[in-house]
Design an enzyme around this catalytic site. Sequence first.
Site, PDB file in Angstrom:
ATOM      1  N   SER A 138       2.935   4.048   7.891  1.00 40.36           N
ATOM      2  CA  SER A 138       3.462   5.056   6.969  1.00 40.36           C
ATOM      3  C   SER A 138       4.285   6.138   7.645  1.00 40.36           C
ATOM      4  CB  SER A 138       2.316   5.685   6.189  1.00 40.36           C
ATOM      5  OG  SER A 138       1.916   4.761   5.207  1.00 40.36           O
ATOM      6  N   GLU A 196      -5.744  10.533   7.005  1.00 41.85           N
ATOM      7  CA  GLU A 196      -4.490   9.789   7.001  1.00 41.85           C
ATOM      8  C   GLU A 196      -3.508  10.490   6.076  1.00 41.85           C
ATOM      9  OE1 GLU A 196      -5.843   5.264   7.429  1.00 41.85           O
ATOM     10  OE2 GLU A 196      -6.327   6.018   5.456  1.00 41.85           O
ATOM     11  N   ASN A 211       0.843  -1.201   0.000  1.00 47.50           N
ATOM     12  CA  ASN A 211       0.000   0.000   0.000  1.00 47.50           C
ATOM     13  C   ASN A 211       0.866   1.233   0.000  1.00 47.50           C
ATOM     14  OD1 ASN A 211      -0.139  -1.071   2.901  1.00 47.50           O
ATOM     15  ND2 ASN A 211      -1.220   0.798   3.283  1.00 47.50           N
ATOM     16  N   ASP A 212       0.635   2.210   0.820  1.00 47.76           N
ATOM     17  CA  ASP A 212       1.179   3.558   0.639  1.00 47.76           C
ATOM     18  C   ASP A 212       2.669   3.659   0.249  1.00 47.76           C
ATOM     19  OD1 ASP A 212      -1.183   3.626   2.034  1.00 47.76           O
ATOM     20  OD2 ASP A 212      -0.395   4.691   3.767  1.00 47.76           O
ATOM     21  N   GLN A 228       4.572   0.368   2.002  1.00 46.95           N
ATOM     22  CA  GLN A 228       3.947  -0.517   2.974  1.00 46.95           C
ATOM     23  C   GLN A 228       3.856  -1.905   2.331  1.00 46.95           C
ATOM     24  OE1 GLN A 228       1.927   0.933   6.226  1.00 46.95           O
ATOM     25  NE2 GLN A 228       4.032   1.566   5.903  1.00 46.95           N
ATOM     26  N   ARG A 275      -1.733   8.853  13.219  1.00 51.26           N
ATOM     27  CA  ARG A 275      -0.681   8.212  12.413  1.00 51.26           C
ATOM     28  C   ARG A 275      -0.271   9.047  11.199  1.00 51.26           C
ATOM     29  NH1 ARG A 275      -5.236   5.245  11.994  1.00 51.26           N
ATOM     30  NH2 ARG A 275      -6.378   5.375  10.019  1.00 51.26           N
ATOM     31  N   ASP A 276       0.870   8.663  10.645  1.00 48.13           N
ATOM     32  CA  ASP A 276       1.424   9.160   9.380  1.00 48.13           C
ATOM     33  C   ASP A 276       2.056  10.548   9.592  1.00 48.13           C
ATOM     34  OD1 ASP A 276       0.193   6.829   8.568  1.00 48.13           O
ATOM     35  OD2 ASP A 276      -1.551   7.851   7.740  1.00 48.13           O
ATOM     36  N   TRP A 291      -5.410 -12.696  -3.072  1.00 47.90           N
ATOM     37  CA  TRP A 291      -4.548 -13.769  -2.553  1.00 47.90           C
ATOM     38  C   TRP A 291      -4.107 -14.685  -3.696  1.00 47.90           C
ATOM     39  CZ3 TRP A 291      -2.016 -15.129   1.831  1.00 47.90           C
ATOM     40  CH2 TRP A 291      -1.467 -16.416   1.841  1.00 47.90           C
TER      41      TRP A 291
HETATM   42  C1  FRU Z   1      -3.257   4.646   4.516  1.00 49.55           C
HETATM   43  C2  FRU Z   1      -2.854   3.925   5.788  1.00 49.55           C
HETATM   44  C3  FRU Z   1      -2.075   4.806   6.731  1.00 49.55           C
HETATM   45  C4  FRU Z   1      -1.311   3.810   7.554  1.00 49.55           C
HETATM   46  C5  FRU Z   1      -1.004   2.744   6.544  1.00 49.55           C
HETATM   47  C6  FRU Z   1      -1.033   1.363   7.106  1.00 49.55           C
HETATM   48  O1  FRU Z   1      -3.537   3.767   3.478  1.00 49.55           O
HETATM   49  O2  FRU Z   1      -4.006   3.416   6.439  1.00 49.55           O
HETATM   50  O3  FRU Z   1      -2.871   5.666   7.487  1.00 49.55           O
HETATM   51  O4  FRU Z   1      -0.159   4.355   8.126  1.00 49.55           O
HETATM   52  O5  FRU Z   1      -1.971   2.846   5.530  1.00 49.55           O
HETATM   53  O6  FRU Z   1      -0.605   0.431   6.159  1.00 49.55           O
END
Ligand code: FRU
Length: 717
Positions: free
Chosen positions: A337, A460, A275-276, A292, A403-404, A537
């Site tokens: 993140s 986020e 992800n991010d 991520q 977070r972030d 998956w």
């Molecule tokens: C955004 C998020 C962030 C977090 C991360 C977790 O997509 O939810 O807020 O840090 O992904 O993987």
Amino acid sequence: MTVSPSRLAYLHHGTRSPEQAAALEWARDVLPAVDAVPLVSVADGSADLARYDVCWWHADSDPSSALADGTSGLAAAFADYLDGGGGLLLTLRAVEAVEPLGIDRIGPDAVGVAHPQSTSGFLVHPLYEDHPAFAGFDDRRIRTLGPGHASPHARYEALLPADGHVLAGGFTDEHDRPDRSTVVWWPREQGGAVLGVGASLSFADRVIAPYGMAGASVVEHALAALAAPEPTAGMRVPVERGYRDVEHLRAMRRAQADAPNKPTYHLTAPANWLNDPNGLVHWNGRYHLFYQYNPGGAYHGSIHWGHATSADLVTWRDEPVALSPDPDGPDRDGCWSGCTVVADGEPILLYTGGRGRDQLPCRATTDDVDLRTWRKDPANPVIAETPTDPPLLETDDWATEFRDHCVWEADGTWYHLVGSGVAGVGGTVLLYESTDPELRDWEYRGPVLTGDGGHGVVWECPELLRFNEWDLLHVSNGDHVDYFVGHLDTDTPRFEVVDSGRLDHGDFYAPQSTEAPDGRVLTWGWLPEERGAPEQWDAGWSGAMSLPREVWVDHDGRLHQRPAEELAALRGAHESLSGPLDESWTDLDLSGQALELDLTVALDDADGVELGVLEAADGEGRAVVRWEDRELRIDRAAASEGPVSSVEPQWLHLPADGTLTLRVFVDHSVVEVFAGDGACLTSRVYPGEARDGVSIRALGGRATVDLDAWRVASTWE
Ligand code: FRU
């Protein structure tokens, strides 16, 4: 079937449970020579393990009493035995022994007994389905336990093993449980290997066909493999190295080079979940993009930081996994993140550590010029408590949604934004300040901007970018990315909004930016999947990055986005199409699933224009980019093969104008569109392998088009 171990040591401690007795009886039925070997005699050295080519410890209850009678002797005896090429099978709760025996630094975190109502078993990882333990099954969902049976387990749920490969997740009550890492393979550097099967086996119940028989088959094949000198030779993706090792990552990418729907010039993880984008920085001559990453499979869980680098934005290479959760740290459940900051010439990471119900900022530093290895600050978390004013949102998952990180310096002061939500109000961005060049001491200043719920309850990944007289703040609100153009006053503190909008109107989330050496601001966003968890998956990979976008705000406060110009270097075979269009489809003489299409369209007397991409040979099943009624729309209902979770059209509004310039980037399951000079619309579609045609037509009249198309090469080294 012939089984190869010529001598099996069946390990046990004290009186055998009915399940252990049944397993031993089964082993004696199917193997030529089986000795019951007490663990105490292994611990005190009186049993000579060298006589056996496989050892098997099957424990349906807590193994700690067995360990209490001589852990260090056991660890030493097994280490010797494994270094000599031996194989060890640990089943059910015996998997708990991997940590005390020194097989892995991280042991299973989910231990107990479950009572599945329906069947349970293993969800095999698609890159490891050719592991010998799964020989004979052609289904990735292997049911090994019938309904209603107690299932003792020792598996990884919030955590992942530090050194073992997750060969299979779980499958319970007819549902995929990818987050239950159940079958784990630990290769040993000196040869020898350990296999853990931490759930869904029963020998006492194996008479209940077909389930128990399937479980016995996995054990039988595992024992045979563990007895072989090179148990996993010939696997498509070798599992002889650790999962963070770059050679392993590159082998996974090669194995998926032609995977259907996997983008080739939009960045992806080698396999598994992404992800991010995180920690973007241009450092020592290369762009670094961390992301991520879950090495356990294509689902969100146990988040690590993956890493890819490029000197030129054109050719990328995989780097070893850069950050992993620390079982004893505040990031035990995930390294979420964050950003890279260069302070006093030293790169520093600030990221969110997750543990239990807490998410708190953590810091890591490095003196590795390649940014491959990082030292986590022993004093983590750097902010130990979340603010109380205003009252921040608590949810089922988190004591505080917090977070972030986005960090920058101005006039000797460091500023730090964290995403959050104000309880009962909406998403918010919190400001901290520091004069500490090491970025450890932070003073809380307060929220700079809070939404009204309509913009999402949590914000986020906030990011602040500065362009001349303007500040651009963007936040990801659980659905999409809102941006605000205005001015940040760090004294009040308050962000004054002058204009706002969406960064992208489709599948685009949690973007982050960095500055190129020439001063351009480049932004990448995560393109989440639009297909279900089982399909992700089974694909073995999930998630892609957008193209790097050059982003800027002009003097009038208007946001602009365009693809980084370096991408032109990936262009290959070229075709063009110019002239009038009518209402019948005109095919382009160039096909492919990795294409760039640059076009200018004048509507003349037409109502609109449709560009079809990823279309089947019979013209069916295309994804349609339609411009009509001041709207740019991607219609993807007919474009995908297999189930997808959203086929809703996606659209954006455009100012009225008789001509439009579009840049359309097609990359397997990505259609990323730049309209005019600022608006973006990115969609996920799943064309499978065959659909690759391009065609165009006018709607309700005649239009004129000027189109250039190129095949686009893969971005991987
Ligand atoms: C955004 C998020 C962030 C977090 C991360 C977790 O997509 O939810 O807020 O840090 O992904 O993987």
